[in-house]
Design an enzyme around this catalytic site. Structure first.
Site, short mmCIF file in Angstrom:
data_model
loop_
_atom_site.label_atom_id
_atom_site.label_comp_id
_atom_site.label_asym_id
_atom_site.label_seq_id
_atom_site.Cartn_x
_atom_site.Cartn_y
_atom_site.Cartn_z
N CYS A 2 0.82 -1.21 0.00
CA CYS A 2 0.00 0.00 0.00
C CYS A 2 0.85 1.26 0.00
O CYS A 2 1.92 1.30 0.60
CB CYS A 2 -0.89 0.04 1.22
SG CYS A 2 -1.94 -1.40 1.37
N ARG A 27 5.15 0.27 -5.98
CA ARG A 27 5.10 -0.53 -4.76
C ARG A 27 4.18 -1.74 -4.91
O ARG A 27 4.23 -2.67 -4.11
CB ARG A 27 4.62 0.32 -3.58
CG ARG A 27 5.58 1.43 -3.21
CD ARG A 27 4.93 2.42 -2.27
NE ARG A 27 4.72 1.87 -0.95
CZ ARG A 27 5.59 1.93 0.04
NH1 ARG A 27 6.75 2.51 -0.15
NH2 ARG A 27 5.32 1.43 1.22
N TRP A 75 -2.89 -2.71 -1.69
CA TRP A 75 -2.44 -4.06 -2.04
C TRP A 75 -3.20 -4.98 -1.09
O TRP A 75 -2.97 -4.94 0.13
CB TRP A 75 -0.93 -4.17 -1.84
CG TRP A 75 -0.33 -5.44 -2.33
CD1 TRP A 75 0.08 -5.74 -3.60
CD2 TRP A 75 -0.03 -6.61 -1.54
NE1 TRP A 75 0.60 -7.01 -3.66
CE2 TRP A 75 0.55 -7.57 -2.41
CE3 TRP A 75 -0.19 -6.96 -0.21
CZ2 TRP A 75 0.95 -8.82 -1.98
CZ3 TRP A 75 0.21 -8.21 0.22
CH2 TRP A 75 0.78 -9.13 -0.66
N ASN A 101 -1.68 1.90 5.65
CA ASN A 101 -0.75 0.91 5.11
C ASN A 101 -0.30 0.05 6.28
O ASN A 101 0.23 0.57 7.25
CB ASN A 101 0.45 1.63 4.47
CG ASN A 101 1.57 0.67 4.09
OD1 ASN A 101 1.36 -0.54 4.01
ND2 ASN A 101 2.75 1.21 3.85
N GLY A 102 -0.54 -1.26 6.21
CA GLY A 102 -0.16 -2.15 7.31
C GLY A 102 -1.27 -3.13 7.58
O GLY A 102 -2.16 -3.33 6.76
N GLU A 487 18.57 -16.61 -8.39
CA GLU A 487 18.10 -15.26 -8.71
C GLU A 487 17.54 -15.21 -10.14
O GLU A 487 16.51 -14.58 -10.39
CB GLU A 487 19.26 -14.26 -8.51
CG GLU A 487 18.98 -12.83 -8.89
CD GLU A 487 17.82 -12.18 -8.14
OE1 GLU A 487 17.29 -12.76 -7.18
OE2 GLU A 487 17.42 -11.09 -8.56
N LYS A 491 13.71 -14.15 -11.07
CA LYS A 491 13.38 -13.06 -12.01
C LYS A 491 12.36 -13.56 -13.02
O LYS A 491 11.39 -12.89 -13.31
CB LYS A 491 14.62 -12.56 -12.77
CG LYS A 491 15.63 -11.72 -12.03
CD LYS A 491 15.17 -10.37 -11.59
CE LYS A 491 14.46 -10.43 -10.29
NZ LYS A 491 15.10 -10.16 -9.08
N GLU A 494 8.81 -14.20 -11.44
CA GLU A 494 8.14 -12.97 -11.01
C GLU A 494 7.46 -12.22 -12.15
O GLU A 494 6.36 -11.73 -11.99
CB GLU A 494 9.20 -11.99 -10.48
CG GLU A 494 9.64 -12.19 -9.09
CD GLU A 494 10.62 -11.11 -8.70
OE1 GLU A 494 10.30 -10.36 -7.78
OE2 GLU A 494 11.71 -11.00 -9.32
N HIS A 510 20.02 -35.60 -8.35
CA HIS A 510 19.32 -36.10 -7.16
C HIS A 510 17.81 -35.84 -7.24
O HIS A 510 17.12 -35.87 -6.22
CB HIS A 510 19.90 -35.46 -5.89
CG HIS A 510 21.34 -35.80 -5.69
ND1 HIS A 510 21.76 -37.06 -5.32
CD2 HIS A 510 22.46 -35.06 -5.87
CE1 HIS A 510 23.09 -37.07 -5.25
NE2 HIS A 510 23.54 -35.87 -5.59
N LYS A 609 6.58 -3.94 -4.19
CA LYS A 609 8.00 -3.58 -4.13
C LYS A 609 8.49 -3.51 -2.70
O LYS A 609 9.62 -3.87 -2.40
CB LYS A 609 8.19 -2.22 -4.83
CG LYS A 609 9.64 -1.79 -4.97
CD LYS A 609 10.37 -2.65 -5.98
CE LYS A 609 11.82 -2.29 -6.11
NZ LYS A 609 12.58 -3.39 -6.74
C1 F6R Z 1 12.54 -9.79 -6.24
C2 F6R Z 1 12.38 -8.84 -5.18
C3 F6R Z 1 12.00 -9.33 -3.82
C4 F6R Z 1 12.75 -8.52 -2.76
C5 F6R Z 1 12.26 -8.90 -1.36
C6 F6R Z 1 13.03 -8.17 -0.28
O1 F6R Z 1 12.85 -9.20 -7.45
O2 F6R Z 1 12.52 -7.67 -5.39
O3 F6R Z 1 12.24 -10.68 -3.69
O4 F6R Z 1 14.11 -8.76 -2.89
O5 F6R Z 1 10.90 -8.60 -1.23
O6 F6R Z 1 12.90 -6.79 -0.42
P1 F6R Z 1 13.95 -5.78 0.19
O7 F6R Z 1 15.24 -6.02 -0.47
O8 F6R Z 1 13.37 -4.43 -0.12
O9 F6R Z 1 13.99 -6.06 1.66
#
Ligand code: F6R
Length: 614
Positions: A2, A27, A75, A101-102, A487, A491, A494, A510, A609
């Site tokens: 949010c 976000r 959100w 927000n929360g 990673e 990517k 996501e 395995h 985000k």
């Molecule tokens: C993936 C991504 C998330 C963040 C995770 C932690 O692309 O962005 O997996 O890495 O939510 O977020 P931060 O780094 O802001 O604590």
């Protein structure tokens, strides 16, 4: 997650609020709304499911006048995304509107109590319970809004950043914070509030960060006054925010994600600037100069983080163990906080976070501090909660990351971890001056080498088209490249919604090898010199089962190149720096596959985000 925006001043609030919501789109959200006290004294609330564009269309025939207002991107946590559940929420009498927000954890019991007193609810949200509770206290004690907010917040368990409007006081916004970010911008006769600095910097660089358990009274005439929930006055430093507006705009790129991938050479230079000298002969971290003994004497290091930051942490473990010979554990912050971890004063906990607001990482920091550990933060967002709640730390200095899928923050985190490892190794004498110099000079060459990798963008874009219809992907890597595989897989899932899994290459036999057939693309990061023969065998095993291999190799590798279906070449570097090069083509691969599939690359479904709730 949010996003919150607020404005009070001399200008019309609505355009400022909508622009602010757009700045917070990154976000992640599923509905949006605004509330203004109109020029005729009405308290209006307008909201809609979907994007800020949908809200703007909905507002076309509405009375959006007013110089005071609040706005929100939601959100969904409690209740599906729909207009009723979107914020702002009205109180029963329609005299208060609130954004949040929360999560209010004890909302169900408060809701029951209020229902018994005759309150009815139009949404499924925890937030509506809070605005009704505030109104209940306001009426019961015949009090002003501030006292009612104080009473309500002392009943609430959970996390919040809130802002409230009162129809009967068009000169004031009351805002409060506990464990969710809230910043106030100080303009000339006007005030802004937001979940982060991005909606504010266009108007003022002067910011106050509200702390946990504080309430801000933002008054048109008397300015900003901050008190604790208990009513004690607190004073705050005004921070000067150095955020360039260009950094939060697309600058000619089709998506923020692509812009951020291409920014990486410059970002990593910024990250190293002032830390490694130009000749690459020495490294200095002010935090290590000040707290060197904590690292030198550390019994072990524990890295806590989530998602991509956790992947950077895994690389950090290899770096620190190899260079400094200190044992390192890497924990998901969400697991660490509930695991009753064995932590003492001799431990150093490193918290890694791009946003600096991740709720689980913040809770892990709090727990580590309560057990006496020294906590070091590796953070991107300047002035964020994690930056302020750690003992010390290092910013990664890669600038605002707007694309939801983390790219430049990941390489920035790995760069800081590389420098940190080398710096601690220097202090602990576990590296010779010659080795240090060699490592630093190669680190300084990385931005140029990334530029070389980026030149393969078109090739990667065309190979991505071949894989648009894949349903699964496997990513393999070994040693430093194993987290790169994790990673790369993250990517892809996501932003393209293709199922992908990362594995240490040798683990394939395995279990995952059962998945290999002619339909299965396998991305193999094959840059390891020491384990070259072993990776080669892994590739042969995949080819023997008709798997389609995309190999990331070191330039000039003819052996693997002949064996696989597609090759992406990297310039040569030292073993510990390959993650910084190898992650680039994997970011581009995910990006182009998602674009080919027509997905919303910058705002993928369901993702946020800043994950400010558990
Ligand atoms: C993936 C991504 C998330 C963040 C995770 C932690 O692309 O962005 O997996 O890495 O939510 O977020 P931060 O780094 O802001 O604590």
């Amino acid at each position: 997650m949010c996003g919150i925006v607020g404005y009070i001043g001399t200008q019309q609030a609505c355009p400022i609020l909508l622009k602010g919501l757009r700045r917070l789109e990154y976000r992640g959200y599923d509905s949006a709304g605004v509330s203004m006290i109109s020029s005729t004294g009405e308290l209006n609330v307008f909201k809609s499911k979907g994007k800020v564009d949908d809200l703007e269309s909905f507002l076309e025939d509405k009375d959006v006048t007013g110089t005071i207002g609040i706005a929100h991107t939601r959100w969904a946590t409690h209740g599906v995304p729909c207009r009723e559940n979107a914020h702002p929420h009205f109180s029963s009498t329609g005299t208060l509107s609130l954004i949040h927000n929360g999560i209010i954890e004890n909302y169900a019991s408060i809701k029951e109590r209020l229902k018994e007193k005759g309150y009815t609810f139009v949404s499924e949200t925890d937030t509506e319970v809070l605005v009704q509770l505030i109104e209940y206290y306001k009426i019961k004690y015949n009090s002003d809004l501030l006292s009612a907010v104080q009473r309500a917040l002392s009943q609430v368990i959970g996390a919040y950043a809130i802002a409230v409007l009162d129809k009967n006081n068009p000169d004031e916004i009351i805002a409060a914070r506990k464990a969710s970010p809230l910043a106030i911008g100080l303009g000339d006769g006007e005030y802004f509030l937001a979940s982060d600095a991005t909606p504010i910097v266009e108007y003022t660089k002067k910011l106050i960060y509200v702390e946990d358990n504080e309430i801000a009274i933002i008054n048109r005439h008397s300015g900003v006054n901050i008190i604790t929930i208990q009513g004690k006055e607190v004073s705050h430093e005004v921070s000067e925010v150095n955020l360039d507006l260009g950094a939060i705009e697309k600058g000619g790129y089709e998506h923020f994600m692509l812009k951020e991938i291409f920014e990486q050479p410059e970002c990593l230079l910024n990250c190293m600037r002032g830390r490694i000298n130009d000749e690459g002969t020495d490294i200095r971290f002010s935090s290590i100069i000040d707290y060197g003994q904590r690292f030198i004497n550390a019994r072990r290091l524990v890295i806590v983080a989530c998602g991509t930051s956790w992947h950077a942490g895994l690389i950090g473990k290899s770096l620190i163990e190899n260079f400094c010979r200190i044992p390192v554990e890497v924990a998901y912050a969400s697991e660490f906080r509930y695991s009753n971890p064995v932590i003492s004063e001799e431990d150093v906990v490193i918290a890694i976070s791009q946003s600096g607001e991740t709720a689980d990482t913040l809770a892990a920091i709090e727990l580590a501090r309560s057990k006496g550990a020294f906590v070091y933060g590796i953070v991107n967002s300047v002035g964020s909660s994690i930056a302020r709640n750690t003992h010390t730390g290092s910013y990664i200095h890669v600038g605002p990351e707007i694309g939801v899928a983390s790219t430049k923050a990941f390489t920035g985190q790995v760069t800081v971890l590389s420098m940190l490892a080398l710096c601690i190794a220097k202090e602990r004498n576990t590296i010779t001056q010659e080795q240090l110099q060699e490592a630093l000079q190669e680190l300084l060459r990385i931005p140029d080498k990334i530029r070389e990798v980026l030149k393969q963008n078109d090739t990667i874009a065309s190979l991505s088209r071949t894989f648009t219809y894949a349903h699964n992907f496997i990513y393999l890597g070994r040693g430093y490249n194993y987290p790169v595989a994790l990673e790369g897989a993250l990517k892809l899932k996501e932003i393209s919604y293709i199922h992908a899994e990362g594995y240490p290459a040798a683990e394939m036999k395995h279990g995952p090898i059962a998945l290999i057939d002619a339909e299965m693309p396998v991305v193999v990061v094959a840059t390891n010199k020491a384990l070259y023969e072993k990776i080669l065998s892994n590739i042969q095993e995949i080819k023997a089962r008709q798997g389609r291999v995309i190999a990331v190799v070191v330039k000039g590798d003819d052996t693997i190149s002949k064996l696989v279906d597609y090759v992406i070449e990297l310039p040569e570097t030292v073993e510990f720096l390959y993650p910084l090069l190898a992650s680039i083509p994997l970011q581009l691969l995910a990006y182009h596959i998602a674009v080919c599939k027509g997905k919303n690359v910058d705002q993928p479904r369901n993702l946020a985000k800043s994950v400010t709730v558990e």
